[in-house]
Design a protein around this motif. Structure first.
Motif, mmCIF file in Angstrom:
data_model
loop_
_atom_site.group_PDB
_atom_site.id
_atom_site.type_symbol
_atom_site.label_atom_id
_atom_site.label_comp_id
_atom_site.label_asym_id
_atom_site.label_seq_id
_atom_site.Cartn_x
_atom_site.Cartn_y
_atom_site.Cartn_z
ATOM 1 N N TRP A 6 -38.784 -51.924 3.692
ATOM 2 C CA TRP A 6 -39.605 -51.145 4.605
ATOM 3 C C TRP A 6 -40.379 -52.115 5.470
ATOM 4 O O TRP A 6 -40.946 -53.088 4.978
ATOM 5 N N GLU A 52 -51.274 -40.935 2.258
ATOM 6 C CA GLU A 52 -49.845 -40.752 2.511
ATOM 7 C C GLU A 52 -49.099 -42.090 2.488
ATOM 8 O O GLU A 52 -48.002 -42.192 1.940
ATOM 9 N N VAL A 53 -49.706 -43.123 3.041
ATOM 10 C CA VAL A 53 -49.093 -44.449 3.047
ATOM 11 C C VAL A 53 -48.989 -44.985 1.621
ATOM 12 O O VAL A 53 -47.930 -45.457 1.196
ATOM 13 N N THR A 55 -49.018 -43.299 -1.227
ATOM 14 C CA THR A 55 -48.087 -42.472 -1.998
ATOM 15 C C THR A 55 -46.643 -42.834 -1.703
ATOM 16 O O THR A 55 -45.832 -42.993 -2.618
ATOM 17 N N LYS A 56 -46.317 -42.981 -0.435
ATOM 18 C CA LYS A 56 -44.926 -43.305 -0.065
ATOM 19 C C LYS A 56 -44.529 -44.694 -0.535
ATOM 20 O O LYS A 56 -43.425 -44.884 -1.042
ATOM 21 N N LYS A 59 -44.030 -44.512 -4.228
ATOM 22 C CA LYS A 59 -42.856 -43.696 -4.559
ATOM 23 C C LYS A 59 -41.573 -44.506 -4.414
ATOM 24 O O LYS A 59 -40.695 -44.447 -5.263
ATOM 25 N N TYR A 60 -41.481 -45.270 -3.353
ATOM 26 C CA TYR A 60 -40.229 -45.972 -3.062
ATOM 27 C C TYR A 60 -40.178 -47.403 -3.577
ATOM 28 O O TYR A 60 -39.095 -47.969 -3.684
ATOM 29 N N GLU A 65 -42.526 -45.594 -10.821
ATOM 30 C CA GLU A 65 -41.807 -44.384 -10.398
ATOM 31 C C GLU A 65 -40.367 -44.416 -10.895
ATOM 32 O O GLU A 65 -39.839 -43.409 -11.318
#
Length: 71
Positions: A6, A52-53, A55-56, A59-60, A65
């Motif tokens: 990313w 949101e940043v 969490t994403k 998550k990835y 996770e």
């Protein structure tokens, strides 16, 4: 091995995530996800990092996770 990358130009960072440990790789620029968020991603925000940043990214790119999914 599964992997993902990313990058965000406006933040000036790139994160590479791997599901398997890279035993022969050692680098001072390698960070666990929480440290990367706190020390690198946070530099791009004047106040708090948007949830949101966080969490994403977790998550990835978090092994926690992956472990939850593989249970």
């Amino acid at each position: 091995m599964k992997w993902a990358v990313w990058g965000e130009r406006s933040y000036g960072i790139c994160i590479a995530g791997f599901t398997d440990e890279m035993k022969d790789y050692s680098n001072e620029l390698e960070f666990p996800i929480n440290r990367a968020i706190n020390e690198l991603v946070s530099l791009n925000f004047k106040s708090a990092i948007p949830e949101e940043v966080i969490t994403k990214l977790k998550k990835y790119y978090s092994t926690e996770e992956v472990e939850k999914e593989n249970g």
